[in-house]
Design an enzyme around this catalytic site. Structure first.
Site, PDB file in Angstrom:
ATOM      1  N   ASP A 249      -7.812  -3.507  -2.556  1.00  0.00           N
ATOM      2  CA  ASP A 249      -8.953  -2.419  -1.219  1.00  0.00           C
ATOM      3  C   ASP A 249      -7.668  -1.479  -0.576  1.00  0.00           C
ATOM      4  O   ASP A 249      -6.647  -1.915  -0.583  1.00  0.00           O
ATOM      5  CB  ASP A 249      -9.260  -3.916  -0.234  1.00  0.00           C
ATOM      6  CG  ASP A 249      -9.818  -3.017   0.885  1.00  0.00           C
ATOM      7  OD1 ASP A 249     -11.313  -3.188   1.040  1.00  0.00           O
ATOM      8  OD2 ASP A 249     -10.032  -2.496   1.538  1.00  0.00           O
ATOM      9  N   ILE A 250      -8.128  -0.584  -0.409  1.00  0.00           N
ATOM     10  CA  ILE A 250      -7.159   0.808   0.266  1.00  0.00           C
ATOM     11  C   ILE A 250      -7.362   0.097   1.964  1.00  0.00           C
ATOM     12  O   ILE A 250      -8.000   0.197   2.429  1.00  0.00           O
ATOM     13  CB  ILE A 250      -8.045   2.012  -0.133  1.00  0.00           C
ATOM     14  CG1 ILE A 250      -8.394   1.996  -1.196  1.00  0.00           C
ATOM     15  CG2 ILE A 250      -7.022   3.293   0.909  1.00  0.00           C
ATOM     16  CD1 ILE A 250      -8.751   3.587  -1.653  1.00  0.00           C
ATOM     17  N   GLU A 292     -14.252   1.158  -1.172  1.00  0.00           N
ATOM     18  CA  GLU A 292     -13.372   1.336  -1.237  1.00  0.00           C
ATOM     19  C   GLU A 292     -12.152   0.447  -2.000  1.00  0.00           C
ATOM     20  O   GLU A 292     -10.962   0.136  -1.881  1.00  0.00           O
ATOM     21  CB  GLU A 292     -12.558   1.998  -0.389  1.00  0.00           C
ATOM     22  CG  GLU A 292     -12.084   0.601   0.767  1.00  0.00           C
ATOM     23  CD  GLU A 292     -12.881   0.730   1.575  1.00  0.00           C
ATOM     24  OE1 GLU A 292     -12.885  -0.057   2.967  1.00  0.00           O
ATOM     25  OE2 GLU A 292     -14.202   1.174   1.306  1.00  0.00           O
TER      26      GLU A 292
END
Length: 377
Positions: A249-250, A292
Site C-alpha cells: 500500500d502506497i 493504491e
C-alpha cells in the site's frame, strides 16, 4: 525463411495478401468489413485465371478457335473485376462484373453447340452459388432466375444439332474443369474460414486478457487476482507447495493526489506497479487490488524468502525518483505479509496479510510487517 524453402502455397498466399492490401487501400478507403468477400472474389478471379486459359488452349488444339477467343476475352474481363472494385468500391458490382462475361460466354457456347445439354451448359450451376457466397440470397435468386431463363430460351431456339461434331472427351474435360474449379473454390473458402476462426480466437484471447488487466497500470485487476489466489490454493493443497501474499500500500497516497493532482498520482501508481513487477520473480504474480494497493503472490516462498522479497520491493519503491514530473520527492509503501498455512482457505491468508498491513501502517509506515501465525511451524 530462405526463398528456396518457400512452397508454391506461400507464394500464392503472399500474392493474395498483396492483392487484398491493394483493393482495401493503404489510406483506409476500402471497407475492412468486406475483407472476407473480397478474398472470395480474389479466389474466383484466381480460378478463372487458371481454368480459362487452360480451356482456351484446349479449344484451340481441337480446332474451335471461336470458343478459344471468346473464352480469352471473357477471362480478361473477369480479371478486371478486381480493378472495378478498386475504382468503385462496390462488391455487388464487381461480383456481377465477374459473372456477366462468363454468363455471356456460356450463352454463346450453348448456341454454338446447339443443345441445352451441351458440355458447357452445366457450368450455369455455379452462378447462383457464387451469387449467394459473394452477395446474398437475393443475388443468388437473381442469378438462378437468369440461368433458368437461359435454359428455357436455349431449349426453344435450338434444335439439338451441333454445327460440327463435338470434340472427343469434351464432356469429360468440361466436367473435370467444373469439379476442379468447385474444389479449388471450396478449398479457398475453407482456408478463409480457418483464418477467420484463428483471427477470432486471437481477438477473443486479446479481449479476455484486456478484461483481466487494470487499464492504468497494466497489472492484473482485482477480479483476476482473486481467481488466481483460488487456483493457487487448490494447487497448494494438491501438490503441497505453499505460497505467500504481500499487500503493498502506497503511504499517504491521498496527500499525493491532493497536493500534486490526480495526473501525478496516476504516474506514481504506474511507476510503483512497474517497479514491483520488475522486482518479483517470473513465477510470481502481481495485481492491482485497490486504489493504491497492490497484491503480490509469491509462489513456493515462505518465511525468510518471502520477507526478503517484500523488503526488496519496499526499498525499490523508496528509491524511486519523480524528477520527471511535478510530484513528490519520494514515495514509500507499507507491506503486509502472510504465508499460507496448509488447510486454510486463501481468504484467511489474505485477511492475515491485511492485518499485517494495518500493523505496518500503524507502526510508522514504510516497513514490512509479517503476520506471526504464518511463521509458526
Amino acid at each position: 525463411m530462405p526463398k528456396f524453402a518457400r512452397s508454391p502455397a506461400d507464394y500464392l498466399q503472399a500474392l493474395r495478401s498483396r492483392l487484398l492490401a491493394y483493393l482495401l487501400g493503404k489510406t483506409g478507403a476500402g471497407d475492412p468489413s468486406a475483407e472476407p468477400d473480397i478474398q472470395k472474389l480474389i479466389s474466383l478471379v484466381g480460378i478463372a485465371v487458371i481454368i480459362g486459359p487452360s480451356f482456351a488452349l484446349y479449344y484451340a488444339v481441337v480446332g474451335i478457335p471461336e470458343l478459344s477467343i471468346a473464352l480469352i476475352v471473357s477471362s480478361i474481363v473477369m480479371l478486371s473485376a478486381l480493378f472495378v472494385y478498386k475504382v468503385r468500391r462496390n462488391l455487388a458490382l464487381s461480383r456481377d462484373y465477374f459473372l456477366f462475361p462468363f454468363f455471356c460466354y456460356l450463352i454463346y457456347c450453348g448456341y454454338y453447340f446447339g443443345n441445352v445439354v451441351s458440355p458447357t451448359t452445366f457450368w450455369m450451376a455455379t452462378f447462383p452459388v457464387v451469387g449467394v457466397l459473394l452477395g446474398s440470397k437475393r443475388a443468388g435468386i437473381m442469378w438462378l432466375a437468369l440461368v433458368l431463363v437461359f435454359i428455357a430460351v436455349l431449349s426453344g431456339l435450338t434444335d439439338g444439332a451441333s454445327p460440327s461434331p463435338l470434340p472427343p472427351h469434351l464432356y469429360a474435360m468440361s466436367l473435370a474443369g467444373m469439379i476442379i474449379s468447385i474444389f479449388l473454390f471450396v478449398l479457398m473458402i475453407d482456408g478463409a474460414r480457418r483464418r477467420a476462426l484463428a483471427n477470432l480466437e486471437d481477438a477473443n484471447a486479446a479481449v479476455t486478457e484486456l478484461a483481466r488487466r487494470d487499464s492504468l497500470t497494466g497489472l492484473y485487476n482485482r477480479r483476476y487476482v482473486w481467481e488466481t489466489l483460488a487456483r493457487e490454493e487448490t494447487y497448494a493443497q494438491q501438490v503441497g507447495e505453499s505460497f505467500s501474499i504481500l499487500l503493498v500500500d502506497i503511504d499517504r497516497f491521498k496527500v499525493i493526489n491532493d497536493t500534486f493532482g490526480h495526473v501525478t498520482g496516476d504516474i506514481v501508481l504506474k511507476d510503483v506497479a512497474s517497479v514491483i513487477q520488475s522486482t518479483i520473480g517470473e513465477r510470481d504474480f502481481c495485481g492491482r487490488y485497490g486504489g493504491e494497493e497492490f497484491l503480490v503472490l509469491l509462489k513456493g516462498r515462505q518465511s525468510a524468502a518471502a520477507a526478503s522479497c517484500a523488503e526488496h520491493i519496499r526499498c525499490a519503491i523508496e528509491d524511486l525518483g519523480f524528477g520527471h514530473v511535478d510530484g513528490p520527492q519520494q514515495v514509500t509503501a507499507s507491506i503486509g505479509l502472510a504465508c499460507y498455512e496448509g488447510g486454510e482457505a486463501f481468504t484467511e491468508t489474505f485477511k492475515r496479510a491485511d492485518q499485517a498491513l494495518y500493523l505496518a501502517k500503524g507502526s510508522g509506515r514504510n516497513r514490512v510487517s509479517i503476520h506471526q501465525i504464518a511463521l509458526a511451524s
